[in-house]
Design a protein around this motif. Structure first.
Motif, PDB file in Angstrom:
ATOM      1  N   PRO A   1      -2.886 -10.776  -5.879  1.00 49.40           N
ATOM      2  CA  PRO A   1      -3.685  -9.819  -6.665  1.00 49.40           C
ATOM      3  C   PRO A   1      -4.959 -10.410  -7.249  1.00 49.40           C
ATOM      4  O   PRO A   1      -5.508  -9.870  -8.200  1.00 49.40           O
TER       5      PRO A   1
ATOM      6  N   TYR B   1       0.173  -7.403 -12.101  1.00 50.14           N
ATOM      7  CA  TYR B   1       0.866  -7.887 -10.907  1.00 50.14           C
ATOM      8  C   TYR B   1       1.468  -9.274 -11.143  1.00 50.14           C
ATOM      9  O   TYR B   1       2.478  -9.618 -10.528  1.00 50.14           O
TER      10      TYR B   1
ATOM     11  N   GLU C   1       4.103  -1.902  -4.418  1.00 51.77           N
ATOM     12  CA  GLU C   1       3.042  -2.392  -5.285  1.00 51.77           C
ATOM     13  C   GLU C   1       1.920  -3.071  -4.504  1.00 51.77           C
ATOM     14  O   GLU C   1       0.761  -3.015  -4.920  1.00 51.77           O
ATOM     15  N   MET C   2       2.248  -3.698  -3.392  1.00 50.15           N
ATOM     16  CA  MET C   2       1.239  -4.440  -2.643  1.00 50.15           C
ATOM     17  C   MET C   2       0.432  -3.508  -1.758  1.00 50.15           C
ATOM     18  O   MET C   2       0.938  -2.523  -1.231  1.00 50.15           O
TER      19      MET C   2
ATOM     20  N   LEU D   1       5.196  -8.959 -10.345  1.00 57.61           N
ATOM     21  CA  LEU D   1       5.443  -9.452  -8.983  1.00 57.61           C
ATOM     22  C   LEU D   1       5.556 -10.975  -8.917  1.00 57.61           C
ATOM     23  O   LEU D   1       6.561 -11.509  -8.431  1.00 57.61           O
TER      24      LEU D   1
END
Length: 430
Positions: free
Chosen positions: A159, A238, A287-288, A242
């Motif tokens: 990110p 993120y 999310e990605m 993540l």
């Protein structure tokens, strides 16, 4: 007569109040009629056709609305302004009650055919039908736009990614000899102007650099102005959702190597970690950003770590299976040897009791041989088990070292990308 004077004054004041705006509206009407009556909107507004019409452009980036990495599209909200001179739309303000600027319908005058080359769609842009014209014939057309443009989006450093998307303005049909382009403001002012940008979104505006060039083609030379919109993602959400959980999950999997290789609980532990990997990978895929051009580095590392986990799990299963087979084969063989001296119905011991004493040494020797064979087989089974354990322990250490190196590279790469992201902020601040 004296009482009539107040009524006369009031009536006179009302007449003046009505007549003044009426006269101004009349002047505006006469001016508009005079300008548009003989104006030909289909002809470029110059007295000398060899003189090019210069269109001055300006762009203010208001917000980044959407970054679609899968379809390689960027949606931005901009404020677009173009200014040009119309030699047939000038007047003397003193002849029209000092009117120095009016608004005219855009559909009634000539307008340059400027487009955005990367444009895919115009969403939610209001249709403003009027433009401002001053007494010298300068036309100013300003409008907000929501443009969807193509952009080569790189998600490898997600990110901590920085995107550079361009907005290229040019004329469709007019060459540089007819329509030329120029900057309405200085390029440095355009680059550093971020006061209109909304900073409460996921993306942050770094700069808007601009260049002028001439595109040479078989149809002629066309003037182009390109605005390069440089934006970067804010990674904090993120990092929390993540990166930190993924590192924790990898460390837990790395700790499973300290369990004994022969422990069956290790298989259960690694299976649980694999389930955690799978669930986290599914959540992470939402999310990605998805892109067919490039894959985020965090996804690559996570997939490699999953591969290491599957290999380690398969190795543990294979080790338990081999040890189980070796122990079973090592136990059944000597038992078979001991049972081989007995008949199925137990007749051999009964016959041995009925034999004479001279057969006893032979029987003792036979039993001792069976016991010796049993221990030899057990020793061979233990030696084979030790060999398998030594081989798989070496492989386990090799896998652990590779896993550690991979996790180290993952951490170093993320720190490097974070440092580059921070350096871009310092350059912007400087």
């Amino acid at each position: 007569m004296a009482p009539l004077w107040p009524f006369i004054l009031v009536a006179a004041s009302e007449i003046l109040a009505i007549d003044t705006p009426h006269s101004r509206n009349s002047a505006l009407y006469r001016l508009t009629k005079q300008l548009l009556q003989k104006h030909h909107k289909k002809v470029r507004p110059v007295h000398d056709w060899t003189v090019a019409t210069t269109v001055h452009l300006d762009v203010l980036v208001h917000a980044v609305l959407d970054v679609d990495a899968q379809n390689q599209k960027l949606k931005t909200s901009i404020w677009y302004q173009e200014v040009w001179d119309d030699e047939f739309l000038s007047w003397n303000p003193s002849m029209f009650d000092e009117i120095r600027e009016i608004s005219l319908p855009l559909s009634d005058i000539w307008a340059p055919d400027i487009i955005i080359n990367e444009l895919v769609d115009v969403e939610g842009s209001p249709d403003l039908p009027y433009v401002y014209v001053n007494s010298s014939g300068t036309i100013r057309n300003s409008k907000p736009m929501q443009v969807v443009t193509t952009c080569s989006l790189e998600t490898y450093a997600f990110p901590f990614d920085i995107q550079n998307c361009s907005l290229t303005f040019s004329s469709i049909l007019h060459t540089v000899e007819d329509v030329n382009l120029a900057f309405l403001r200085s390029r440095e002012d355009i680059k550093q102007d971020k006061k209109e940008f909304l900073n409460d979104s996921e993306w942050e505006l770094l700069s808007v650099s601009s260049t002028y060039n001439i595109l040479q083609s078989s149809a002629g030379d066309f003037a182009q102005i390109q605005f390069n919109v440089v934006i970067r993602r804010r990674p904090l959400v993120y990092i929390v959702s993540l990166l930190i959980p993924s590192i924790f999950l990898m460390l837990v999997d790395l700790g499973s190597f300290y369990l004994p290789p022969t422990c069956r609980a290790r298989i259960m532990f690694k299976t649980s970690v694999l389930v955690g990997y799978t669930v986290f990978r599914v959540n992470m895929s939402d999310e990605m950003p998805r892109s067919a051009v490039s894959t985020p580095l965090i996804g690559v590392f996570f997939t490699v770590c999953m591969a290491f986990l599957v290999i380690s799990l398969f190795k543990s299963i294979l080790l338990v299976k081999l040890l189980y087979d070796e122990r079973n084969s090592g136990q059944e063989r000597p038992l078979f040897c001991l049972q081989g001296d007995t008949d199925v119905d137990g007749s051999l011991p009964r016959l041995a009791l009925s034999h004479s004493l001279h057969r006893v040494p032979l029987e003792v020797w036979f039993q001792l041989k069976s016991i010796s064979t049993y221990f030899q087989t057990w020793d061979q089974s233990d030696q084979q088990e030790v060999k398998w354990l030594a081989l798989l322990e070496r492989f386990d250490r090799l896998l652990f070292q590779a896993y550690t190196i991979m996790l180290g590279l993952y951490a170093i790469t993320l720190c490097s990308l974070w440092a580059l992201w921070g350096s871009s902020w310092r350059l912007r601040a400087g």
